[in-house]
Design a protein around this motif. Sequence first.
Motif, short mmCIF file in Angstrom:
data_model
loop_
_atom_site.label_atom_id
_atom_site.label_comp_id
_atom_site.label_asym_id
_atom_site.label_seq_id
_atom_site.Cartn_x
_atom_site.Cartn_y
_atom_site.Cartn_z
N ASN A 132 0.83 -1.21 0.00
CA ASN A 132 0.00 0.00 0.00
C ASN A 132 0.86 1.26 0.00
OD1 ASN A 132 -1.93 -1.94 0.30
ND2 ASN A 132 -2.97 -0.93 2.02
N THR A 134 0.84 5.75 -1.39
CA THR A 134 0.08 6.89 -1.89
C THR A 134 0.63 7.31 -3.25
OG1 THR A 134 -0.12 7.59 0.41
CG2 THR A 134 -0.78 9.19 -1.26
N THR A 159 -6.33 1.07 -7.42
CA THR A 159 -6.46 2.32 -6.66
C THR A 159 -7.78 2.36 -5.88
OG1 THR A 159 -7.64 3.65 -8.31
CG2 THR A 159 -5.26 3.45 -8.59
N ASN A 160 -7.99 3.48 -5.23
CA ASN A 160 -9.22 3.67 -4.45
C ASN A 160 -10.18 4.66 -5.13
OD1 ASN A 160 -7.75 5.98 -4.06
ND2 ASN A 160 -8.03 6.08 -1.84
N ARG A 161 -10.03 4.81 -6.46
CA ARG A 161 -11.00 5.62 -7.20
C ARG A 161 -11.21 5.03 -8.59
NH1 ARG A 161 -8.20 11.45 -8.40
NH2 ARG A 161 -8.09 11.51 -6.14
N ASN A 168 -7.96 -0.78 -3.80
CA ASN A 168 -7.54 0.04 -2.64
C ASN A 168 -6.09 -0.14 -2.21
OD1 ASN A 168 -10.04 1.36 -2.24
ND2 ASN A 168 -10.83 -0.56 -1.37
N TYR A 170 -3.57 1.53 -3.73
CA TYR A 170 -3.01 2.88 -3.85
C TYR A 170 -4.05 3.93 -3.44
CZ TYR A 170 0.60 0.56 -6.62
OH TYR A 170 1.61 -0.27 -7.04
N ASP A 171 -3.64 4.76 -2.51
CA ASP A 171 -4.46 5.91 -2.13
C ASP A 171 -4.07 7.05 -3.07
OD1 ASP A 171 -6.01 7.77 -0.82
OD2 ASP A 171 -4.54 8.10 0.78
#
Length: 339
Positions: A132, A134, A159-161, A168, A170-171
């Motif tokens: 994990n 960012t 990712t988280n988008r 989830n 990568y933030d």
Amino acid sequence: MKYVYIFLFTLFSGACQGETSSEAASINKGVSPAFELVTLGDTGGIKDGNLSAFLLRSVNDENYVALDAGSLVNGIDVALANNAFSHLITPPDPKLKANGNILHHHVKAYLISHGHLDHVAGLLIASPSDNNKTIYALESVNKTMSDTYFNWQAWANFTNRGIKPQLNKYDVVDLAPQQTSLIKDTQLKVTAFSLSHPLESTAFVIENQNDIFVYFGDTGPDEVEKQGKLAVVWQYLANSMEHKRLRGMVIEVSFDNKRPDNLLFGHLTPKYLMQELTKFHLLAKNKSQFEDMKIVISHIKYSLKSGENPRKVVAKQLQEANTLGFHFILAQQGQVLML
Ligand SMILES: [Zn+2]
Ligand SMILES: [Zn+2]
């Protein structure tokens, strides 16, 4: 004279260039270094395995931020073979190979300048076994990453988008232009500036207390791009230098001076880099900092043609035009520089 010597030594020392540059760069007139820069990839193509990517850390911390990630695991392997991580004292994780240990325990975040493959391929390919982290970028760059790669077609969405399901890992964080943010799990802060390229690119000004460093993603010169975006960065750096020390930069030179303006595609040549640096030099009141500032040249395109050596040509053209005495160093995969 010293810089001419270092430059020539760096340029012509061939196989041991990384080591030589590291030694040369540590000669620093008694000012102790603030940053360590490891080159994971130095070209803007054509050869996979050595594409734009750097690791940067504060010398007071063992956590790096990745500046682009065109080549990642292969870049770490080349750097390991060059003893680039021998200064780290944290005991390695016995459950991981040496490259996995660096990637999982020492690379804490990615700063992505733009979505071109030569800047993100290593991140994408490593993502199934990454841990994990960012991802920081300008909003348009993060959107390109979501739309183009993390879309369950080109690649899974780690990712988280964006498109569901989101894994989830990568933030994803949007950086507001010209606003300063902390880089999580490091001692560094970042301020992003938009750059002109066929799609939006980014310069990242990175702070480590009273020291600064700037990483330029791909960029055309203001004279050709007509958007004045480099001028904004030069002014910001010139102002910052009144109370902070600019230790160095990574900036691109993709082609030699023979390249016509209509075929630059948002890139610099030695002539245009020198024109931009001259503008910066003129703006800076505190010119003494240029003596120790290392200007690391990245993104020189690799040539498949016999007898062509773009690195040599670019180095020669920079040297011939260097009337202001800038300290140029050609980036070389595996090289460690103390700045
Ligand atoms: Zn590129
Ligand atoms: Zn590009």
